[in-house]
Design a protein around this motif. Structure first.
Motif, PDB file in Angstrom:
ATOM      1  N   CYS A 207       0.740  -1.332   0.038  1.00 42.40           N
ATOM      2  CA  CYS A 207       0.016   0.081  -0.214  1.00 42.40           C
ATOM      3  C   CYS A 207       0.881   1.181  -0.109  1.00 42.40           C
ATOM      4  O   CYS A 207       0.561   2.334  -0.587  1.00 42.40           O
ATOM      5  N   LEU A 208       2.021   1.282   0.824  1.00 44.25           N
ATOM      6  CA  LEU A 208       2.795   2.424   0.729  1.00 44.25           C
ATOM      7  C   LEU A 208       3.659   2.584  -0.469  1.00 44.25           C
ATOM      8  O   LEU A 208       3.802   3.772  -0.807  1.00 44.25           O
ATOM      9  N   ARG A 209       3.855   1.620  -1.259  1.00 50.35           N
ATOM     10  CA  ARG A 209       4.638   1.640  -2.561  1.00 50.35           C
ATOM     11  C   ARG A 209       3.591   2.395  -3.409  1.00 50.35           C
ATOM     12  O   ARG A 209       3.952   3.052  -4.325  1.00 50.35           O
ATOM     13  N   LEU A 210       2.370   2.077  -3.330  1.00 48.22           N
ATOM     14  CA  LEU A 210       1.507   2.534  -4.324  1.00 48.22           C
ATOM     15  C   LEU A 210       1.056   4.025  -3.815  1.00 48.22           C
ATOM     16  O   LEU A 210       1.121   4.900  -4.644  1.00 48.22           O
ATOM     17  N   ALA A 211       1.127   4.573  -2.804  1.00 42.31           N
ATOM     18  CA  ALA A 211       0.859   5.927  -2.088  1.00 42.31           C
ATOM     19  C   ALA A 211       2.149   6.648  -2.635  1.00 42.31           C
ATOM     20  O   ALA A 211       2.222   7.761  -2.959  1.00 42.31           O
ATOM     21  N   GLN A 212       3.354   6.039  -2.745  1.00 44.56           N
ATOM     22  CA  GLN A 212       4.621   6.743  -3.363  1.00 44.56           C
ATOM     23  C   GLN A 212       4.375   7.182  -4.873  1.00 44.56           C
ATOM     24  O   GLN A 212       5.331   7.881  -5.258  1.00 44.56           O
ATOM     25  N   GLN A 213       3.295   6.839  -5.322  1.00 48.15           N
ATOM     26  CA  GLN A 213       3.136   6.911  -6.852  1.00 48.15           C
ATOM     27  C   GLN A 213       2.330   8.483  -6.652  1.00 48.15           C
ATOM     28  O   GLN A 213       1.981   8.700  -8.011  1.00 48.15           O
ATOM     29  N   ALA A 214       1.948   8.805  -5.721  1.00 46.43           N
ATOM     30  CA  ALA A 214       1.104  10.076  -5.884  1.00 46.43           C
ATOM     31  C   ALA A 214       1.794  11.306  -5.960  1.00 46.43           C
ATOM     32  O   ALA A 214       3.336  11.145  -5.802  1.00 46.43           O
ATOM     33  N   PRO A 215       1.648  12.474  -6.372  1.00 49.48           N
ATOM     34  CA  PRO A 215       2.449  13.905  -6.700  1.00 49.48           C
ATOM     35  C   PRO A 215       2.827  14.307  -5.322  1.00 49.48           C
ATOM     36  O   PRO A 215       2.453  14.212  -4.453  1.00 49.48           O
ATOM     37  N   THR A 216       4.033  14.790  -5.576  1.00 52.91           N
ATOM     38  CA  THR A 216       4.605  15.896  -4.527  1.00 52.91           C
ATOM     39  C   THR A 216       4.971  17.165  -5.187  1.00 52.91           C
ATOM     40  O   THR A 216       5.503  17.166  -6.195  1.00 52.91           O
ATOM     41  N   GLY A 217       4.830  18.403  -4.484  1.00 52.32           N
ATOM     42  CA  GLY A 217       5.069  19.577  -4.970  1.00 52.32           C
ATOM     43  C   GLY A 217       6.914  19.683  -5.474  1.00 52.32           C
ATOM     44  O   GLY A 217       7.437  19.212  -4.547  1.00 52.32           O
ATOM     45  N   SER A 218       7.154  20.254  -6.425  1.00 56.65           N
ATOM     46  CA  SER A 218       8.717  20.330  -7.044  1.00 56.65           C
ATOM     47  C   SER A 218       9.357  18.933  -7.051  1.00 56.65           C
ATOM     48  O   SER A 218      10.323  18.707  -6.752  1.00 56.65           O
ATOM     49  N   TYR A 219       8.451  17.794  -7.207  1.00 57.83           N
ATOM     50  CA  TYR A 219       8.782  16.376  -7.037  1.00 57.83           C
ATOM     51  C   TYR A 219      10.041  16.308  -5.952  1.00 57.83           C
ATOM     52  O   TYR A 219      11.013  15.605  -6.071  1.00 57.83           O
ATOM     53  N   ARG A 220       9.602  16.832  -4.749  1.00 53.89           N
ATOM     54  CA  ARG A 220      10.743  16.814  -3.626  1.00 53.89           C
ATOM     55  C   ARG A 220      10.448  15.532  -2.790  1.00 53.89           C
ATOM     56  O   ARG A 220      11.575  14.952  -2.278  1.00 53.89           O
ATOM     57  N   GLN A 221       9.410  14.668  -3.208  1.00 52.55           N
ATOM     58  CA  GLN A 221       9.282  13.514  -2.492  1.00 52.55           C
ATOM     59  C   GLN A 221       9.882  13.157  -1.104  1.00 52.55           C
ATOM     60  O   GLN A 221      10.523  12.377  -0.553  1.00 52.55           O
ATOM     61  N   ASP A 222       9.333  14.365  -0.368  1.00 54.53           N
ATOM     62  CA  ASP A 222       9.881  14.255   1.130  1.00 54.53           C
ATOM     63  C   ASP A 222       8.737  14.192   2.200  1.00 54.53           C
ATOM     64  O   ASP A 222       8.480  14.751   3.073  1.00 54.53           O
ATOM     65  N   TRP A 223       8.114  13.190   1.689  1.00 52.87           N
ATOM     66  CA  TRP A 223       6.891  12.535   2.693  1.00 52.87           C
ATOM     67  C   TRP A 223       7.561  11.516   3.287  1.00 52.87           C
ATOM     68  O   TRP A 223       8.572  10.846   3.155  1.00 52.87           O
ATOM     69  N   HIS A 224       6.715  11.177   4.475  1.00 53.67           N
ATOM     70  CA  HIS A 224       7.227   9.839   5.538  1.00 53.67           C
ATOM     71  C   HIS A 224       5.785   9.476   6.013  1.00 53.67           C
ATOM     72  O   HIS A 224       4.775  10.156   6.115  1.00 53.67           O
ATOM     73  N   PHE A 225       5.963   8.078   6.216  1.00 57.23           N
ATOM     74  CA  PHE A 225       4.919   7.311   6.958  1.00 57.23           C
ATOM     75  C   PHE A 225       5.415   6.689   8.167  1.00 57.23           C
ATOM     76  O   PHE A 225       6.284   5.858   7.852  1.00 57.23           O
ATOM     77  N   VAL A 226       4.888   7.072   9.426  1.00 52.61           N
ATOM     78  CA  VAL A 226       5.151   6.374  10.499  1.00 52.61           C
ATOM     79  C   VAL A 226       4.223   5.417  10.771  1.00 52.61           C
ATOM     80  O   VAL A 226       3.187   5.593  10.757  1.00 52.61           O
ATOM     81  N   VAL A 227       4.840   3.849  10.680  1.00 56.36           N
ATOM     82  CA  VAL A 227       3.752   2.826  10.730  1.00 56.36           C
ATOM     83  C   VAL A 227       3.834   2.205  12.203  1.00 56.36           C
ATOM     84  O   VAL A 227       5.050   1.684  12.447  1.00 56.36           O
ATOM     85  N   VAL A 228       2.835   2.249  12.868  1.00 58.41           N
ATOM     86  CA  VAL A 228       2.994   2.086  14.159  1.00 58.41           C
ATOM     87  C   VAL A 228       2.062   0.680  14.577  1.00 58.41           C
ATOM     88  O   VAL A 228       0.983   0.709  14.463  1.00 58.41           O
ATOM     89  N   THR A 229       2.971  -0.200  15.241  1.00 53.88           N
ATOM     90  CA  THR A 229       2.406  -1.592  15.569  1.00 53.88           C
ATOM     91  C   THR A 229       2.618  -1.783  17.086  1.00 53.88           C
ATOM     92  O   THR A 229       1.816  -2.779  17.534  1.00 53.88           O
ATOM     93  N   ASP A 230       3.491  -1.085  17.521  1.00 56.60           N
ATOM     94  CA  ASP A 230       3.997  -1.367  18.997  1.00 56.60           C
ATOM     95  C   ASP A 230       2.699  -1.174  19.979  1.00 56.60           C
ATOM     96  O   ASP A 230       2.237   0.066  19.899  1.00 56.60           O
ATOM     97  N   PRO A 231       2.204  -2.101  20.770  1.00 50.48           N
ATOM     98  CA  PRO A 231       1.064  -1.874  21.538  1.00 50.48           C
ATOM     99  C   PRO A 231       1.074  -0.707  22.654  1.00 50.48           C
ATOM    100  O   PRO A 231       0.007  -0.023  22.723  1.00 50.48           O
ATOM    101  N   GLU A 232       2.263  -0.487  23.009  1.00 49.44           N
ATOM    102  CA  GLU A 232       2.479   0.679  24.060  1.00 49.44           C
ATOM    103  C   GLU A 232       2.254   1.887  23.172  1.00 49.44           C
ATOM    104  O   GLU A 232       1.825   2.932  23.830  1.00 49.44           O
ATOM    105  N   VAL A 233       3.043   2.234  22.254  1.00 48.20           N
ATOM    106  CA  VAL A 233       2.901   3.307  21.388  1.00 48.20           C
ATOM    107  C   VAL A 233       1.404   3.783  20.838  1.00 48.20           C
ATOM    108  O   VAL A 233       1.196   4.703  21.039  1.00 48.20           O
ATOM    109  N   ARG A 234       0.726   2.441  20.474  1.00 42.58           N
ATOM    110  CA  ARG A 234      -0.395   2.881  20.159  1.00 42.58           C
ATOM    111  C   ARG A 234      -1.420   3.263  21.186  1.00 42.58           C
ATOM    112  O   ARG A 234      -2.079   4.214  20.937  1.00 42.58           O
ATOM    113  N   ALA A 235      -1.130   2.776  22.012  1.00 39.64           N
ATOM    114  CA  ALA A 235      -1.919   3.277  23.486  1.00 39.64           C
ATOM    115  C   ALA A 235      -1.584   4.695  23.795  1.00 39.64           C
ATOM    116  O   ALA A 235      -2.615   5.439  24.284  1.00 39.64           O
ATOM    117  N   GLY A 236      -0.372   4.981  23.618  1.00 40.20           N
ATOM    118  CA  GLY A 236      -0.077   6.453  23.710  1.00 40.20           C
ATOM    119  C   GLY A 236      -0.778   7.204  22.988  1.00 40.20           C
ATOM    120  O   GLY A 236      -1.231   8.561  23.230  1.00 40.20           O
TER     121      GLY A 236
END
Ligand SMILES: Cc1cc2nc3c(=O)[nH]c(=O)nc-3n(C[C@H](O)[C@H](O)[C@H](O)COP(=O)(O)O)c2cc1C
Length: 209
Positions: free
Chosen positions: A35-64
């Motif tokens: 899904c994230l590879r497909l998300a990378q096909q979206a446009p970005t301003g000035s082709y900067r590709q300066d996006w990030h995705f934090v993917v959280v599965t750790d139960p403690e962090v999710r609780a926070g």
């Protein structure tokens, strides 16, 4: 495995899923990566590709995160005295939101799309360029998730406490903006219907406003 959906069905049935998230079934890393590879096909301003995705599965962090989400949402939800009496679609949305309040920490994956560069107090152009460089990718992620049987919902409540969320996640707050918190889980059943929307002519302006 991909669901048997046409592109138009994907676009019209990717709903805000709150109550029909399967909290027991784990989500495979590889499916998220697809899904994230497909998300990378979206446009970005000035082709900067300066996006990030934090993917959280750790139960403690999710609780926070769920705690920050609730504290952020409280401002909006706290004003609602009898949610069960709100008529129509809005009542259903509020009911779903209250359900998610109770279960967000149990949702197996939280995805936080982020973009480099803060726009606090900047021009409309700067803001549109920064937000426009992450929101299409985040929505592509949600569409890709839908085709794989995953449910998502765009949420922003935790951004009331964005700095605390940044600390929790190790995000350099001064350089990076978080755009949303997207809970992700397999859905209970895969049949979703198009939403009711106002007639097109109430929002389309041909040639001029
Ligand atoms: C910018 C934005 C912010 C949103 N923030 C939240 C949120 O914090 N919490 C939440 O439960 N839903 C949030 N939503 C979801 C909306 O409340 C709404 O339920 C959704 O867009 C309607 O989905 P539907 O058309 O699938 O019913 C947000 C949606 C958008 C586009």
């Amino acid at each position: 495995m991909l669901l048997d959906l046409t592109p138009d069905e994907v676009l019209s049935t990717t709903r805000a899923v709150r109550k029909r998230l399967d909290l027991e079934r784990p989500v495979e890393h590889e499916v998220l990566a697809e899904c994230l590879r497909l998300a990378q096909q979206a446009p970005t301003g000035s082709y900067r590709q300066d996006w990030h995705f934090v993917v959280v599965t750790d139960p403690e962090v999710r609780a926070g995160l769920a705690e920050l989400w609730w504290r952020g949402g409280e401002k909006y939800l706290g004003r609602i005295e009898r949610p069960e009496e709100i008529p129509g679609m809005m009542g259903r949305v509020v009911e779903g939101v209250l359900h998610l309040v109770d279960h967000l920490r149990e949702v197996p994956v939280h995805v936080i799309p982020c973009i480099e560069g803060r726009t606090d107090g900047k021009s409309a152009l700067a803001q549109a360029s920064r937000w426009g460089s992450i929101l299409p990718a985040a929505w592509s992620f949600m569409l890709a998730a839908r085709t794989r049987g995953l449910g998502t919902v765009w949420t922003t409540f935790h951004l009331v406490h964005e700095r605390e969320a940044a600390e929790l996640l190790g995000i350099p707050y001064d350089e990076i903006m978080q755009a949303a918190l997207i809970p992700v889980a397999y859905t209970v059943g895969t049949d979703f219907k198009p939403a009711k929307r106002a007639p097109l002519e109430t929002m389309v302006h041909w040639d001029r406003w």
